[in-house]
Structure formats: structure tokens, C-alpha cells
Scaffold this motif. Structure first.
Motif, PDB file in Angstrom:
ATOM      1  N   THR A 298       0.864  -1.190   0.000  1.00 30.52           N
ATOM      2  CA  THR A 298       0.000   0.000   0.000  1.00 30.52           C
ATOM      3  C   THR A 298       0.896   1.233   0.000  1.00 30.52           C
ATOM      4  OG1 THR A 298      -1.602  -1.191   1.320  1.00 30.52           O
ATOM      5  CG2 THR A 298      -1.807   1.206   1.307  1.00 30.52           C
ATOM      6  N   ILE A 299       0.595   2.148  -0.899  1.00 35.29           N
ATOM      7  CA  ILE A 299       1.395   3.381  -0.968  1.00 35.29           C
ATOM      8  C   ILE A 299       0.447   4.550  -0.762  1.00 35.29           C
ATOM      9  CG2 ILE A 299       2.884   4.785  -2.454  1.00 35.29           C
ATOM     10  CD1 ILE A 299       3.911   2.141  -3.648  1.00 35.29           C
ATOM     11  N   GLY A 300       0.654   5.272   0.322  1.00 39.32           N
ATOM     12  CA  GLY A 300      -0.288   6.326   0.714  1.00 39.32           C
ATOM     13  C   GLY A 300      -0.151   7.580  -0.130  1.00 39.32           C
ATOM     14  N   ASP A 301      -1.116   8.496   0.042  1.00 40.71           N
ATOM     15  CA  ASP A 301      -1.191   9.726  -0.755  1.00 40.71           C
ATOM     16  C   ASP A 301       0.115  10.528  -0.716  1.00 40.71           C
ATOM     17  OD1 ASP A 301      -3.823   8.988  -1.055  1.00 40.71           O
ATOM     18  OD2 ASP A 301      -4.576  10.407   0.449  1.00 40.71           O
ATOM     19  N   TYR A 302       0.430  11.119  -1.847  1.00 46.12           N
ATOM     20  CA  TYR A 302       1.575  12.051  -2.003  1.00 46.12           C
ATOM     21  C   TYR A 302       2.939  11.411  -1.709  1.00 46.12           C
ATOM     22  CZ  TYR A 302      -2.551  14.851  -1.876  1.00 46.12           C
ATOM     23  OH  TYR A 302      -3.816  15.299  -2.124  1.00 46.12           O
ATOM     24  N   SER A 303       3.019  10.120  -1.824  1.00 45.64           N
ATOM     25  CA  SER A 303       4.309   9.454  -1.624  1.00 45.64           C
ATOM     26  C   SER A 303       5.034   9.324  -2.956  1.00 45.64           C
ATOM     27  CB  SER A 303       4.099   8.070  -1.012  1.00 45.64           C
ATOM     28  OG  SER A 303       3.642   8.230   0.319  1.00 45.64           O
ATOM     29  N   SER A 304       6.370   9.193  -2.889  1.00 51.62           N
ATOM     30  CA  SER A 304       7.113   8.987  -4.135  1.00 51.62           C
ATOM     31  C   SER A 304       8.152   7.876  -3.968  1.00 51.62           C
ATOM     32  CB  SER A 304       7.780  10.283  -4.598  1.00 51.62           C
ATOM     33  OG  SER A 304       8.803  10.623  -3.720  1.00 51.62           O
ATOM     34  N   VAL A 305       8.325   7.117  -5.043  1.00 51.91           N
ATOM     35  CA  VAL A 305       9.256   5.982  -5.043  1.00 51.91           C
ATOM     36  C   VAL A 305      10.036   6.063  -6.348  1.00 51.91           C
ATOM     37  CG1 VAL A 305       9.446   3.460  -5.037  1.00 51.91           C
ATOM     38  CG2 VAL A 305       7.596   4.560  -3.742  1.00 51.91           C
ATOM     39  N   ARG A 306      11.363   6.056  -6.236  1.00 51.16           N
ATOM     40  CA  ARG A 306      12.189   6.205  -7.443  1.00 51.16           C
ATOM     41  C   ARG A 306      13.317   5.186  -7.417  1.00 51.16           C
ATOM     42  NH1 ARG A 306      16.129  10.110  -8.342  1.00 51.16           N
ATOM     43  NH2 ARG A 306      16.546  10.085 -10.563  1.00 51.16           N
ATOM     44  N   ILE A 315       3.735  -1.243   3.863  1.00 51.36           N
ATOM     45  CA  ILE A 315       2.873  -0.058   3.843  1.00 51.36           C
ATOM     46  C   ILE A 315       3.746   1.195   3.863  1.00 51.36           C
ATOM     47  CG2 ILE A 315       1.105   1.243   5.109  1.00 51.36           C
ATOM     48  CD1 ILE A 315       0.184  -1.463   6.307  1.00 51.36           C
ATOM     49  N   LEU A 316       3.580   2.028   2.858  1.00 49.55           N
ATOM     50  CA  LEU A 316       4.173   3.360   2.920  1.00 49.55           C
ATOM     51  C   LEU A 316       2.997   4.261   3.254  1.00 49.55           C
ATOM     52  CD1 LEU A 316       6.420   3.636  -0.302  1.00 49.55           C
ATOM     53  CD2 LEU A 316       6.811   2.300   1.743  1.00 49.55           C
ATOM     54  N   GLU A 317       3.068   4.985   4.349  1.00 49.46           N
ATOM     55  CA  GLU A 317       1.941   5.856   4.695  1.00 49.46           C
ATOM     56  C   GLU A 317       1.958   7.090   3.777  1.00 49.46           C
ATOM     57  OE1 GLU A 317       2.028   6.244   8.977  1.00 49.46           O
ATOM     58  OE2 GLU A 317       0.988   4.329   9.182  1.00 49.46           O
ATOM     59  N   ARG A 318       1.517   8.269   4.264  1.00 49.69           N
ATOM     60  CA  ARG A 318       1.414   9.434   3.373  1.00 49.69           C
ATOM     61  C   ARG A 318       2.714  10.250   3.367  1.00 49.69           C
ATOM     62  NH1 ARG A 318      -3.950  11.930   3.268  1.00 49.69           N
ATOM     63  NH2 ARG A 318      -2.934  13.714   4.219  1.00 49.69           N
ATOM     64  N   TRP A 319       2.968  10.925   2.260  1.00 50.81           N
ATOM     65  CA  TRP A 319       4.143  11.808   2.115  1.00 50.81           C
ATOM     66  C   TRP A 319       5.466  11.065   2.373  1.00 50.81           C
ATOM     67  CZ3 TRP A 319       2.990  16.288  -0.101  1.00 50.81           C
ATOM     68  CH2 TRP A 319       1.706  16.811   0.086  1.00 50.81           C
ATOM     69  N   VAL A 320       5.512   9.824   2.048  1.00 49.32           N
ATOM     70  CA  VAL A 320       6.759   9.048   2.204  1.00 49.32           C
ATOM     71  C   VAL A 320       7.581   9.208   0.926  1.00 49.32           C
ATOM     72  CG1 VAL A 320       7.682   6.687   2.323  1.00 49.32           C
ATOM     73  CG2 VAL A 320       5.801   7.369   3.828  1.00 49.32           C
ATOM     74  N   LYS A 321       8.906   9.240   1.087  1.00 51.52           N
ATOM     75  CA  LYS A 321       9.779   9.344  -0.087  1.00 51.52           C
ATOM     76  C   LYS A 321      10.813   8.230  -0.018  1.00 51.52           C
ATOM     77  CE  LYS A 321      12.350  12.885  -2.475  1.00 51.52           C
ATOM     78  NZ  LYS A 321      13.005  14.157  -2.369  1.00 51.52           N
ATOM     79  N   VAL A 322      10.874   7.395  -1.050  1.00 48.01           N
ATOM     80  CA  VAL A 322      11.883   6.328  -1.082  1.00 48.01           C
ATOM     81  C   VAL A 322      12.794   6.602  -2.275  1.00 48.01           C
ATOM     82  CG1 VAL A 322      12.296   3.842  -1.212  1.00 48.01           C
ATOM     83  CG2 VAL A 322      10.229   4.683  -0.075  1.00 48.01           C
ATOM     84  N   GLU A 323      14.088   6.738  -1.986  1.00 51.43           N
ATOM     85  CA  GLU A 323      15.019   7.145  -3.043  1.00 51.43           C
ATOM     86  C   GLU A 323      15.801   5.973  -3.639  1.00 51.43           C
ATOM     87  OE1 GLU A 323      17.136  10.412  -1.170  1.00 51.43           O
ATOM     88  OE2 GLU A 323      15.509  11.772  -1.722  1.00 51.43           O
ATOM     89  N   SER A 324      16.620   6.292  -4.653  1.00 45.00           N
ATOM     90  CA  SER A 324      17.291   5.300  -5.510  1.00 45.00           C
ATOM     91  C   SER A 324      18.025   4.179  -4.781  1.00 45.00           C
ATOM     92  CB  SER A 324      18.318   5.994  -6.389  1.00 45.00           C
ATOM     93  OG  SER A 324      17.666   6.611  -7.442  1.00 45.00           O
ATOM     94  N   GLY A 325      17.824   2.971  -5.288  1.00 46.62           N
ATOM     95  CA  GLY A 325      18.577   1.815  -4.807  1.00 46.62           C
ATOM     96  C   GLY A 325      18.103   1.296  -3.458  1.00 46.62           C
ATOM     97  N   SER A 326      17.028   1.864  -2.912  1.00 48.50           N
ATOM     98  CA  SER A 326      16.562   1.393  -1.604  1.00 48.50           C
ATOM     99  C   SER A 326      15.623   0.213  -1.760  1.00 48.50           C
ATOM    100  CB  SER A 326      15.874   2.522  -0.840  1.00 48.50           C
ATOM    101  OG  SER A 326      16.874   3.399  -0.386  1.00 48.50           O
ATOM    102  N   ASP A 336       4.161   8.191   8.149  1.00 45.63           N
ATOM    103  CA  ASP A 336       3.919   9.493   7.517  1.00 45.63           C
ATOM    104  C   ASP A 336       5.154  10.381   7.449  1.00 45.63           C
ATOM    105  OD1 ASP A 336       1.288   9.317   6.902  1.00 45.63           O
ATOM    106  OD2 ASP A 336       0.563  10.586   8.540  1.00 45.63           O
ATOM    107  N   GLY A 337       5.418  10.916   6.275  1.00 45.48           N
ATOM    108  CA  GLY A 337       6.447  11.943   6.133  1.00 45.48           C
ATOM    109  C   GLY A 337       7.881  11.461   6.172  1.00 45.48           C
ATOM    110  N   VAL A 338       8.106  10.163   6.236  1.00 48.52           N
ATOM    111  CA  VAL A 338       9.480   9.641   6.350  1.00 48.52           C
ATOM    112  C   VAL A 338      10.168   9.630   4.976  1.00 48.52           C
ATOM    113  CG1 VAL A 338      10.784   7.504   6.728  1.00 48.52           C
ATOM    114  CG2 VAL A 338       9.123   8.273   8.433  1.00 48.52           C
TER     115      VAL A 338
END
Ligand code: GTP
Length: 363
Positions: A298-306, A315-326, A336-338
Motif C-alpha cells: 500500500t502506498i499512501g497519498d503524495y508518496s514517491s518511489v524512485r 505499507i508506505l503511509e502518506r508523504w513518504v519518499k523512497v530514493e534510488s537503490g533502496s 507518515d512523512g518519512v
């Protein structure tokens, strides 16, 4: 022709994604990783595949059953891990025929020409032939030295820069005569690369052939993401499963694959080069690119995964950001917000409530 595929390893770097499925069943567009190899083997003239299974053997047996892509599938089960050589000895009775057989590492995605490899093997009268891939930097692999006739003289494991005898490496795909079995000790863990090939090379019975085409060893997240990209580009179909619900304001950038029952909210951008497995739910305003999302996440609102991999039922809650290679392990919760910065691994079932800003950390 028969082929033995080694599918029993743990796959250390990608282990956080193995809670409920072995690496060979990781998603790659609309199929499991090993499906691509089986399909290529069927097209390359193989009729029977022996799967050497160990880790999570039952899930493999359940998934593949007795036949797939017109291949007969036989399972050779190990009570304990026998490495890359022991399983060949163990399956000897299942493999021996009048013709040579193929042996493959199961965690490689490749579209090499198996027929050409076998023909070359025969023309040289080799006991064993190794498919060799040309790479820019052989320092992560074992580089091969050959004579003018293609005979393998020696291997240099993980050569320092400038010390590699060639840029050709062992691709983990072999043709063997049954005589190779005499070189594998019985009843214990054996490494083909370390214990069998050096002896065959010394006796002048080992040949190598440079092969061409796609070749990726799915050992690290980067290679898995690259394989995903390559396979998505090769998809014939529309890349959409059944019963998907995508809001009309959301953009899907192809090549991407959305599995059965996937839901995506409004104003999100998915893709390119993204595989979303079945029953993944994505909220509104999300951005997901060059990534693989395992089933049920589940990927919550306004989250980004690259350029990242998100494990099963995480579960990624809201406003989560997951960056390259993770890599987010199965059943993990990112609150939230992590922000998870580059190259971070989150272990399965872990709850992360604060941002991780140091690259390469394992939590
Ligand atoms: P990592 O190196 O940590 O990624 O683990 P790995 O276990 O995948 O090791 P390796 O790359 O050496 O494995 C090459 C191939 O052999 C892979 O397809 C593995 O699944 C397979 N393999 C490794 N060990 C065993 C084993 O003990 N039994 C069987 N049947 N297959 C194995």
C-alpha cells in the motif's frame, strides 16, 4: 535436451523480499523471474527441466507444477544446501541421456542462443563449455583466460583493475557431458566454479564461448531493476492485468505493468519502467518511477518511489519518499512523512517512524 536449473540459493542481498517467496518467484513484469528463463529454454530446444530446489522448495513446486511452457518439470530436492555443484551430482540420474545437458544459475535473466552454445560445445569435443559474457568491468566477477582455440586456461576471481586477463566472465550457463559428474564429489556442498572448473581447465577439457544479448545476474537491487526495465520493454501485451482501477487524472507512462486488482488514486504518475504487482493500492498524488512494487503493498497519498523495490504487503503511509537503490522489506511500515534516502535496506516487518538520511544503511 535436458537442463538443470539451480534455484536453491538464499539470494543474500535481496533476502528482505523473501519472506513469502523465494527469489526465483520475484515479480518481473507479468511473470515470475524464473518464468522468463523457462520460456527461453523451451524456445531454445529444451524439453525437460530439472529444478534443483532447496530454499522454500514447496513454493516453487506449487508455482511451477509438473509442466510449463510445454516443458516437463522435475524437481530434485536437497535436504541441505549443496552449493552450485552438489545439486548436479544429486540429479545425475535425472540428467543423463545420450546427449549433453545444460546447467544454469536460476537467478540470471538472459536471452542467449542455447542452440549455438551446444553446437559450439559439440564442435570442440569439449567435456564442458561455459557461456562467457563480455562486461566493461570484470572486477566483480571471475575473468577468463582462453587459448586461441577457445579452451579455458584459468580464471582470475575478482581481478584488480588492469589485471583481468580478459573482459569475459562466466555467465553461469554451461553445457556438460555426463563425464563432468565424475569431477563432482558426492554427498557434500560443492562449488562448481571453485572445485570443478579449475580441474577441467587444467586437463584441457573446458571451453568457453562468448555469447551475446541480454544478461543480468539478479543478485543486487540495481540489476533487478535493470532486468525489470529490459523485460518491460520486451512485453508484447498491453502490460495491464484484470480489474485494475486507475483514476482518470492519473498518468501511466509505459513501459509499465499493472497487475490484477491494482488501484491508483487521482493525480498520480506511474512509470516509466515500473512493475506494480497484483492488489497493490496507490493513493493520490503519488509518483512512482523505475521501480518494482511487490503484491499487496500500500502506498499512501503524495508518496514517491524512485529506482526502488517495495516488498510484499508493506505499507508506505502518506508523504513518504523512497530514493534510488533502496529496498523496503516485506511487511515493513514506513510512517507518515518519512524519507528513506539512497541505497537503504529496511528489514522485513520493521516500522520506521523517522527519516533515514544516511545512504546505504540497513535498518
Ligand atoms: P547470493 O550470492 O548471496 O546472491 O546467493 P545465491 O545463493 O543466489 O548464490 P550464487 O549466486 O552463488 O548462486 C548461483 C545460483 O545457484 C543461484 O541461482 C542460486 O539460487 C543457486 N544456488 C546457490 N546455492 C545453492 C544450493 O545450495 N542449492 C541449489 N539447489 N541451488 C543453489
Amino acid at each position: 535436451m535436458k537442463a538443470l536449473v539451480l534455484v536453491g540459493g538464499f539470494g543474500t542481498r535481496l533476502r528482505p523480499l523473501s519472506c513469502t517467496r523465494p527469489k526465483m518467484l520475484f515479480p518481473l513484469a507479468n511473470q515470475a523471474l524464473l518464468d522468463w528463463t523457462l520460456k527461453n529454454l523451451a524456445e531454445g530446444g529444451v524439453d525437460t527441466v530439472v529444478l534443483a530446489v532447496n530454499y522454500m522448495a514447496e513454493s516453487l513446486v506449487r508455482y511451477f507444477g509438473p509442466t510449463k511452457f510445454d516443458l516437463g518439470i522435475i524437481y530434485s530436492r536437497e535436504g541441505r544446501p549443496l552449493g552450485t555443484g552438489g545439486p548436479i551430482k544429486k540429479a545425475a540420474d535425472l540428467l543423463i541421456d545420450d546427449e549433453p545437458f545444460l546447467v544454469l544459475n536460476g537467478d540470471i535473466i538472459s536471452d542467449i542462443d542455447y542452440q549455438r552454445l551446444v553446437e559450439h560445445h559439440r564442435s570442440k569435443g569439449a567435456v564442458a563449455t561455459i557461456a562467457l559474457m563480455r562486461v566493461q568491468d570484470p572486477s566483480r566477477y571471475g575473468a577468463v583466460e582462453q587459448d586461441g582455440d577457445g579452451r579455458v586456461l584459468r580464471f582470475v576471481e575478482k581481478p584488480e583493475r588492469g589485471e583481468a586477463p580478459s573482459n569475459l566472465i562466466n555467465a553461469g550457463i554451461y553445457v556438460f557431458e555426463k563425464e563432468v559428474l565424475d569431477y563432482i564429489p558426492d554427498g557434500r556442498k560443492v562449488s562448481t566454479e571453485e572445485e570443478v572448473f579449475p580441474i577441467l581447465a587444467k586437463e584441457g577439457k573446458l571451453y568457453g564461448l562468448e555469447v551475446h544479448g541480454l544478461w543480468l545476474d539478479i543478485g543486487v537491487p540495481e540489476a533487478y531493476l535493470e532486468a525489470n526495465q529490459e523485460i518491460l520493454q520486451r512485453l508484447d501485451g498491453p502490460g495491464r492485468g484484470e480489474d485494475i482501477e486507475v483514476h482518470k487524472t492519473t498518468q501511466i507512462l509505459d513501459p509499465s505493468y499493472l497487475g490484477e486488482g491494482v488501484k491508483v488514486g487521482s493525480h498520480s504518475v506511474i512509470g516509466p519502467n515500473t512493475s506494480i504487482s497484483e492488489h497493490v493500492h496507490i493513493g493520490e498524488g503519488c509518483k512512482i518511477e523505475n521501480s518494482i512494487i511487490f503484491p499487496g503493498a500500500t502506498i499512501g497519498d503524495y508518496s514517491s518511489v524512485r529506482n526502488a523495490i517495495i516488498g510484499e504487503n508493506s505499507i508506505l503511509e502518506r508523504w513518504v519518499k523512497v530514493e534510488s537503490g533502496s529496498l523496503i522489506g516485506d511487511y515493513a511500515i514506513i510512517m507518515d512523512g518519512v524519507t528513506i534516502t539512497e541505497g537503504v535496506t529496511i528489514c522485513p516487518s520493521k516500522t520506521v517512524s523517522e527519516s533515514i538520511l544516511q545512504p546505504g544503511q540497513v535498518m
